[in-house]
Design an enzyme around this catalytic site. Structure first.
Site, mmCIF file in Angstrom:
data_model
loop_
_atom_site.group_PDB
_atom_site.id
_atom_site.type_symbol
_atom_site.label_atom_id
_atom_site.label_comp_id
_atom_site.label_asym_id
_atom_site.label_seq_id
_atom_site.Cartn_x
_atom_site.Cartn_y
_atom_site.Cartn_z
ATOM 1 N N PRO A 13 0.967 -1.355 -0.278
ATOM 2 C CG PRO A 13 -0.291 -1.421 2.127
ATOM 3 C CD PRO A 13 0.475 -2.068 0.896
ATOM 4 C CG ASN A 14 -0.201 4.098 1.371
ATOM 5 O OD1 ASN A 14 -1.195 4.599 0.810
ATOM 6 N ND2 ASN A 14 -0.183 3.564 2.649
ATOM 7 N NE ARG A 21 3.566 6.815 1.787
ATOM 8 C CZ ARG A 21 4.048 5.633 2.147
ATOM 9 N NH1 ARG A 21 4.586 4.748 1.453
ATOM 10 N NH2 ARG A 21 4.040 5.116 3.557
ATOM 11 C CE1 TYR A 26 8.985 5.408 3.064
ATOM 12 C CE2 TYR A 26 7.358 6.825 2.886
ATOM 13 C CZ TYR A 26 7.975 5.706 3.652
ATOM 14 O OH TYR A 26 7.135 5.212 4.781
ATOM 15 C CG ASN A 77 8.597 -1.863 0.239
ATOM 16 O OD1 ASN A 77 8.209 -1.983 1.267
ATOM 17 N ND2 ASN A 77 8.958 -0.783 -0.175
ATOM 18 C CB ALA A 80 1.697 0.007 6.107
ATOM 19 C CD GLU A 101 11.026 -7.041 5.416
ATOM 20 O OE1 GLU A 101 11.657 -8.245 5.991
ATOM 21 O OE2 GLU A 101 10.361 -6.313 5.829
ATOM 22 C CG HIS A 103 11.416 -2.058 4.246
ATOM 23 N ND1 HIS A 103 10.003 -1.975 4.205
ATOM 24 C CD2 HIS A 103 11.540 -3.314 4.826
ATOM 25 C CE1 HIS A 103 9.374 -3.158 4.797
ATOM 26 N NE2 HIS A 103 10.471 -4.091 5.381
ATOM 27 N NE ARG A 110 10.530 6.220 8.258
ATOM 28 C CZ ARG A 110 9.459 6.108 7.494
ATOM 29 N NH1 ARG A 110 9.505 4.952 6.574
ATOM 30 N NH2 ARG A 110 8.457 6.787 7.632
HETATM 31 C C1 DQA Z 1 8.520 1.159 3.636
HETATM 32 C C2 DQA Z 1 8.596 1.449 5.153
HETATM 33 C C3 DQA Z 1 7.356 0.895 5.873
HETATM 34 O O1 DQA Z 1 7.390 1.387 7.130
HETATM 35 C C4 DQA Z 1 6.229 1.982 5.318
HETATM 36 O O2 DQA Z 1 4.818 1.794 5.564
HETATM 37 C C5 DQA Z 1 6.130 2.098 3.872
HETATM 38 C C6 DQA Z 1 7.420 2.138 2.912
HETATM 39 C C7 DQA Z 1 9.795 1.628 2.833
HETATM 40 O O3 DQA Z 1 9.729 1.184 1.607
HETATM 41 O O4 DQA Z 1 10.492 2.244 3.467
HETATM 42 O O5 DQA Z 1 5.022 2.259 3.228
HETATM 43 O O6 DQA Z 1 8.330 -0.163 3.207
#
Ligand code: DQA
Length: 154
Positions: A13-14, A21, A26, A77, A80, A101, A103, A110
């Site tokens: 998501p997002n 964003r 990011y 990735n 959240a 994984e 990120h 964070r």
């Molecule tokens: C994320 C880190 C997560 O905590 C966050 O909710 C994201 C992006 C990252 O790529 O740094 O949406 O996965």
């Protein structure tokens, strides 16, 4: 059908909003630009790329089920959902190939709620805090692990 094995890159998501964003966390790279980076890395290593993004947990779980035997390796990735979803963790646990994984941000630097990842419990490796380049690194590593499992394809 493609003769080349497939690396799947799954985004939660997002992440469709990358570029606008929270650029401090990011960066300014967009998801289509990240897809290009992944495509270049996968292609160089002899893999096809299946790159997806969804804002829905169930859609991500269904995608993992669909890919669990077909993908030589999975980069994920989960955004959240990494911090909340046992269902996603359980789906990734049944993937045949290696799972890496990724990120963009360093989740350990964070907020405390980002420090734990359910995905990490079933991942063969983690890349965190390397920005968009981290995706290419994750693709490279998952290809390396997949090569080891299916024997060197050269
Ligand atoms: C994320 C880190 C997560 O905590 C966050 O909710 C994201 C992006 C990252 O790529 O740094 O949406 O996965």
């Amino acid at each position: 059908m493609s003769a080349r094995p497939v690396i799947a890159v799954l985004n939660g998501p997002n992440l469709n909003l990358l570029g606008e964003r929270d650029p401090h966390a990011y960066g300014t790279v967009t998801l289509p630009e990240i897809e290009k980076l992944c495509h270049t890395a996968a292609d160089r290593l002899g893999y096809d790329l299946d790159f997806r993004q969804t804002n829905h947990e169930g859609v991500l779980v269904d995608a993992i089920h669909e890919l669990r035997h077909r993908a030589a390796g999975v980069v994920v990735n989960a955004a959240a959902l990494s911090h909340t979803s046992v269902g996603l963790r359980d789906a990734l646990a049944v993937v045949d190939g290696p799972v890496v994984e990724v990120h963009l941000s360093n989740i350990h630097r964070r907020e405390a709620f980002r420090h734990h990842s359910y995905v990490a419990e079933v991942a063969d490796g983690i890349v965190t805090g390397c920005g968009a380049r981290g995706y290419a690194m994750a693709v490279e590593h998952v290809a390396h692990l997949a090569d080891e499992r299916i024997g060197d394809r050269s």
